[in-house]
Design a protein around this motif. Structure first.
Motif, mmCIF file in Angstrom:
data_model
loop_
_atom_site.group_PDB
_atom_site.id
_atom_site.type_symbol
_atom_site.label_atom_id
_atom_site.label_comp_id
_atom_site.label_asym_id
_atom_site.label_seq_id
_atom_site.Cartn_x
_atom_site.Cartn_y
_atom_site.Cartn_z
ATOM 1 N N TRP A 165 0.837 -1.213 0.000
ATOM 2 C CA TRP A 165 0.000 0.000 0.000
ATOM 3 C C TRP A 165 0.864 1.253 0.000
ATOM 4 O O TRP A 165 0.566 2.228 -0.690
ATOM 5 C CB TRP A 165 -0.905 -0.028 1.229
ATOM 6 N N LEU A 166 1.939 1.231 0.774
ATOM 7 C CA LEU A 166 2.832 2.388 0.819
ATOM 8 C C LEU A 166 3.511 2.634 -0.515
ATOM 9 O O LEU A 166 3.792 3.780 -0.891
ATOM 10 C CB LEU A 166 3.885 2.187 1.921
ATOM 11 N N SER A 167 3.759 1.549 -1.262
ATOM 12 C CA SER A 167 4.404 1.698 -2.575
ATOM 13 C C SER A 167 3.393 1.894 -3.703
ATOM 14 O O SER A 167 3.782 2.034 -4.866
ATOM 15 C CB SER A 167 5.266 0.464 -2.870
ATOM 16 N N GLY A 168 2.100 1.876 -3.383
ATOM 17 C CA GLY A 168 1.060 2.084 -4.389
ATOM 18 C C GLY A 168 0.774 0.872 -5.243
ATOM 19 O O GLY A 168 0.195 1.012 -6.335
ATOM 20 N N GLU A 169 1.133 -0.318 -4.775
ATOM 21 C CA GLU A 169 0.955 -1.531 -5.580
ATOM 22 C C GLU A 169 -0.032 -2.515 -4.955
ATOM 23 O O GLU A 169 -0.129 -3.669 -5.393
ATOM 24 C CB GLU A 169 2.311 -2.227 -5.754
ATOM 25 N N ALA A 170 -0.798 -2.099 -3.936
ATOM 26 C CA ALA A 170 -1.709 -3.016 -3.247
ATOM 27 C C ALA A 170 -2.951 -3.273 -4.083
ATOM 28 O O ALA A 170 -3.327 -2.474 -4.962
ATOM 29 C CB ALA A 170 -2.111 -2.433 -1.891
ATOM 30 N N ALA A 171 -3.597 -4.410 -3.801
ATOM 31 C CA ALA A 171 -4.861 -4.729 -4.458
ATOM 32 C C ALA A 171 -5.909 -3.694 -4.073
ATOM 33 O O ALA A 171 -5.809 -3.017 -3.049
ATOM 34 C CB ALA A 171 -5.315 -6.131 -4.050
ATOM 35 N N ARG A 172 -6.960 -3.600 -4.908
ATOM 36 C CA ARG A 172 -7.955 -2.559 -4.712
ATOM 37 C C ARG A 172 -8.634 -2.670 -3.337
ATOM 38 O O ARG A 172 -8.829 -1.670 -2.651
ATOM 39 C CB ARG A 172 -9.015 -2.660 -5.818
ATOM 40 N N ALA A 173 -8.985 -3.881 -2.914
ATOM 41 C CA ALA A 173 -9.660 -4.076 -1.624
ATOM 42 C C ALA A 173 -8.759 -3.646 -0.470
ATOM 43 O O ALA A 173 -9.209 -2.991 0.487
ATOM 44 C CB ALA A 173 -10.069 -5.536 -1.463
ATOM 45 N N ILE A 174 -7.468 -3.991 -0.559
ATOM 46 C CA ILE A 174 -6.524 -3.596 0.495
ATOM 47 C C ILE A 174 -6.330 -2.084 0.497
ATOM 48 O O ILE A 174 -6.260 -1.443 1.552
ATOM 49 C CB ILE A 174 -5.182 -4.325 0.299
ATOM 50 N N GLU A 175 -6.276 -1.507 -0.692
ATOM 51 C CA GLU A 175 -6.095 -0.052 -0.801
ATOM 52 C C GLU A 175 -7.263 0.691 -0.161
ATOM 53 O O GLU A 175 -7.057 1.655 0.588
ATOM 54 C CB GLU A 175 -5.964 0.335 -2.269
ATOM 55 N N ILE A 176 -8.489 0.236 -0.431
ATOM 56 C CA ILE A 176 -9.667 0.885 0.151
ATOM 57 C C ILE A 176 -9.656 0.758 1.673
ATOM 58 O O ILE A 176 -9.934 1.713 2.408
ATOM 59 C CB ILE A 176 -10.954 0.272 -0.437
ATOM 60 N N THR A 177 -9.313 -0.431 2.147
ATOM 61 C CA THR A 177 -9.297 -0.664 3.595
ATOM 62 C C THR A 177 -8.288 0.241 4.295
ATOM 63 O O THR A 177 -8.594 0.883 5.306
ATOM 64 C CB THR A 177 -8.966 -2.132 3.886
ATOM 65 N N LEU A 178 -7.075 0.312 3.758
ATOM 66 C CA LEU A 178 -6.039 1.114 4.409
ATOM 67 C C LEU A 178 -6.274 2.608 4.216
ATOM 68 O O LEU A 178 -5.898 3.415 5.082
ATOM 69 C CB LEU A 178 -4.668 0.703 3.882
ATOM 70 N N ASP A 179 -6.876 2.992 3.095
ATOM 71 C CA ASP A 179 -7.240 4.399 2.916
ATOM 72 C C ASP A 179 -8.265 4.832 3.962
ATOM 73 O O ASP A 179 -8.294 6.000 4.381
ATOM 74 C CB ASP A 179 -7.816 4.625 1.512
ATOM 75 N N PHE A 180 -9.106 3.889 4.379
ATOM 76 C CA PHE A 180 -10.109 4.181 5.402
ATOM 77 C C PHE A 180 -9.499 4.171 6.806
ATOM 78 O O PHE A 180 -9.865 4.981 7.664
ATOM 79 C CB PHE A 180 -11.241 3.149 5.304
ATOM 80 N N ARG A 181 -8.552 3.251 7.040
ATOM 81 C CA ARG A 181 -7.964 3.130 8.374
ATOM 82 C C ARG A 181 -6.928 4.210 8.668
ATOM 83 O O ARG A 181 -6.789 4.647 9.817
ATOM 84 C CB ARG A 181 -7.303 1.757 8.526
ATOM 85 N N SER A 182 -6.170 4.612 7.678
ATOM 86 C CA SER A 182 -5.036 5.507 7.935
ATOM 87 C C SER A 182 -5.441 6.825 8.598
ATOM 88 O O SER A 182 -4.785 7.243 9.576
ATOM 89 C CB SER A 182 -4.253 5.762 6.642
ATOM 90 N N PRO A 183 -6.488 7.520 8.145
ATOM 91 C CA PRO A 183 -6.844 8.747 8.873
ATOM 92 C C PRO A 183 -7.361 8.470 10.277
ATOM 93 O O PRO A 183 -7.201 9.311 11.174
ATOM 94 C CB PRO A 183 -7.933 9.385 7.987
#
Length: 704
Positions: A417-435
């Motif tokens: 996710w930090l490198s911008g290469e995560a799967a879409r589901a993981i990206e959505i999850t971490l985009d929601f958790r990070s803030p």
């Protein structure tokens, strides 16, 4: 003859004085009784149906079995009379209980509220409902007695009986009551189905379904009152001081135990009947104490009990009449009946507490922080090592917070996710958790700094922004915005900010004037907190279920739905505060010692205090805006930091901020994970974990 006549004249005057004093006191009680009778008649006229008290009483004693008479009889027995009798009995019981507690502690601020009796009884009954335990009325009262007795025992064990430090007892009781109330709120949220309807009862309502909820408890109230009357003579001796009473043959320990048991029994019966009615037990005996300077007989315990009972009933019935008349004129009879009476008594009690605080003389020498023992060998290397360790721990916990939740991720997912290469589901999850993780870290840091500043200003390790009413007022502002305007995040945030800042301004203006002291700041803050909580309960109880659920969630302190834009106020206020605190670090070190040292060294004590208090209020306000109401962080984190790195603010404040961030981060991650996919607000998790630590802290500071 004249020599013989003189003593006769003096004797007659001496005999006449007690009779005159007795007549004056009796006249005052009669006037209060007549006023209570008139209010009771007005009380019987209020309701959703226009029925006169005469018609109700006639229907009760009539043998007519017609439909109209039966309806009037049902109205009287099931609605009007239970509400009136409940108000009279509960008001009298709480007034007597407060009188007994004040006599026991020789503290004018003691009451079932400030000794956490009501909070303990409320928690015990809520826990029984949450776990599905159905108890008959007397068993419920026994459970409430146990909860209230344990809570009061803890407060007295930790704070002691010293009448020379009334603020300590109030502060200890308030902190314990806050912890118990937080556990109660967590139970209400976790067991929403089995505790449905308890929120309104928890605010103190006289909506009783018949006399069956009152009559079985009347013997308890009568027995406890008789017990207090039997202890009256010894209690009058105790008013001269514990040592004097002991020398005159009074068993002080036995007497205090008897007074406490009777007072807790009265409070438990009242809570079982109608829920916790706030501050009746403080106001009624305090008014009697003020009147005793003119009506000397009221200084006697038996007379004080009678007057406190009448005034307690007057306060409850008067509050119920007033709020129903006002709401009836604005919103109609249905809402007027539903408004909890405890909201009004809490508002009255809050104002009364502020007035008492402003009338109090400063005890002086309040050096609890400077007197607390610190670990030996606090070297520079120790401070650097502990600061780095706290920072590393925070980074690890933030990473864990990114990985845990309703869906557990792996460390590799985070790297992708930090490198911008995560799967879409993981990206959505971490985009929601990070803030959410960032919000927990920032909110914990600013709350800890705010708490540290408040403790420095008040020189009391048990104070925090929650005690000053900032968090509660921010919550009230958000609820007002939610109910009166709309449900947008910006509206609630603006309301929270305005409420928190107004609370800080009120505390500063009332307690920051000439003659101010740390004790007054804390007492005024507790009054503001009580008023804000009462307003919040009033609004929540009168709104629709959707807004009610949103308000309760916000008051629980949740990071749910937080976005990066929501963090801007917190980050901005933190960055603006850091240079000011660096500049004032030496002055803060000095004012945490005592009042004399900074004055000798040329420090403007009032200016530094005001600056620190303003920064603390603003930091608390932005935290409420960002994540809602989170208690205890501003109390626990500064204390832990002080124990680790000492009192020097250049080390103390950064470590407190790191530990506060750790505490909220852990609580947020735990709340998102433990009952996933459901979630517990971080504020409630902190509040449930906080009381055990607070009990240890209270005991440690008392021993010191």
């Amino acid at each position: 003859m004249s020599a013989a006549g003189a003593p006769t004249s003096v004797s007659a005057g001496s005999a006449g004085f007690p009779a005159k004093a007795r007549a004056t006191a009796l006249g005052a009680l009669v006037i209060a009784g007549v006023l209570l009778g008139l209010l009771s008649v007005v009380h019987l006229t209020q309701g959703t149906s226009a029925t006169s008290p005469g018609d109700l009483l006639a229907a009760l004693f009539s043998s007519d079995d017609g439909e109209s008479a039966s309806q009037l009889r049902a109205l009287a027995l099931d609605s009007r009379l239970p509400r009136l009798v409940g108000g009279l009995v509960v008001g009298a019981a709480l007034g007597i209980a407060g009188c007994a507690l004040q006599a026991m502690t020789r503290n004018p601020l003691a009451s079932p509220d400030t000794l956490a009796v009501n909070a303990g009884a409320h928690l015990a009954l809520t826990a029984a409902a949450a776990f599905g335990i159905s108890l008959p009325l007397l068993s419920s009262a026994a459970l409430a007695f146990l909860g209230g007795g344990v809570a009061a025992g803890v407060v007295l064990l930790l704070a002691g009986f010293s009448e020379h430090a009334p603020i300590r007892l109030v502060l200890a009781g308030t902190v314990v009551a806050m912890g118990l109330a937080s556990v109660t709120a967590a139970l209400l949220m976790l067991y929403a189905q089995s505790t449905q309807g308890l929120f309104l009862w928890g605010a103190g309502t006289l909506n009783l379904a018949g006399l069956s909820g009152l009559l079985p408890l009347l013997p308890v109230v009568i027995a406890a009152t008789i017990g207090l009357v039997l202890l009256a003579r010894s209690t009058d001796v105790l008013s001269l001081g514990a040592d004097t009473a002991q020398s005159m043959g009074v068993n002080v320990a036995f007497l205090r135990a008897g007074l406490l048991i009777c007072a807790v029994a009265l409070s438990a019966a009242a809570v079982t009947m109608v829920g916790p009615l706030g501050f009746v037990g403080l106001c009624a005996p305090a008014i009697v104490r003020l009147l005793s300077s003119r009506i000397t007989r009221l200084g006697r315990f038996t007379w004080a009990l009678s007057a406190s009972a009448l005034l307690g009933a007057l306060i409850v019935i008067g509050a119920d009449v007033a709020v129903r008349a006002l709401v009836f004129a604005v919103a109609g009879p249905n809402l007027a009946v539903a408004i909890p009476t405890g909201v009004v008594t809490s508002l009255v009690g809050a104002v009364f507490l502020v007035v008492l605080a402003l009338r109090m003389r400063s005890a002086g020498g309040n050096q609890e922080i400077s007197a607390m023992p610190l670990p030996h060998g606090i070297t520079l290397s120790r401070r650097v090592t502990l600061t780095i360790a706290a920072a590393v721990l925070l980074m690890l916990l933030a990473g864990v917070g990114m990985l845990l939740g309703d869906w557990w991720l792996r460390l590799g997912d985070l790297q992708l996710w930090l490198s911008g290469e995560a799967a879409r589901a993981i990206e959505i999850t971490l985009d929601f958790r990070s803030p959410r993780v960032a919000a927990a870290v920032l909110a914990g840091a600013v709350l800890a700094i705010a708490g540290a500043l408040v403790q420095t200003v008040t020189r009391n390790p048990l104070a925090d922004p929650g005690i000053l009413g900032v968090a509660a007022s921010g919550g009230a502002g958000a609820v007002i915005a939610l109910i009166l305007f709309n449900t947008s995040a910006w509206t609630m945030s603006a309301g929270a900010a305005v409420g928190a800042v107004l609370a800080g301004l009120v505390v500063f203006l009332l307690a920051g004037s000439r003659g101010s002291s740390p004790e007054k700041v804390v007492l005024v803050g507790i009054g503001v907190m009580t008023a804000a909580q009462a307003i919040t309960q009033l609004l929540i109880s009168s709104t629709n279920p959707y807004n009610q659920a949103m308000a309760i969630s916000f008051l629980g302190g949740s990071t749910f739905g937080t976005t990066w834009s929501d963090l801007t106020p917190i980050l901005l206020m933190l960055l603006l505060s850091i240079p000011v605190l660096i500049f004032l670090r030496r002055e803060l070190d000095l004012i945490s010692i005592d009042d004399m040292t900074p004055r000798i060294l040329g420090v403007r004590l009032s200016g530094v205090r005001a600056t620190a208090l303003i920064i603390g209020v603003l930091l608390s306000a932005v935290a409420v805006v960002g994540v809602g109401v989170i208690s205890f962080v501003g109390l626990a984190a500064p204390h832990m930091a002080r124990m680790l790195v000492g009192r020097e603010h250049r080390w103390f404040l950064p470590v407190a901020a790191l530990l506060g961030a750790v505490l909220v981060s852990v609580s947020d991650t735990f709340g998102r994970t433990v009952i996933a996919p459901d979630q517990l607000p971080a504020g409630l998790v902190v509040a449930v974990l906080g009381p055990p630590y607070l009990l240890w802290l209270l005991k440690r500071s008392t021993r010191s």
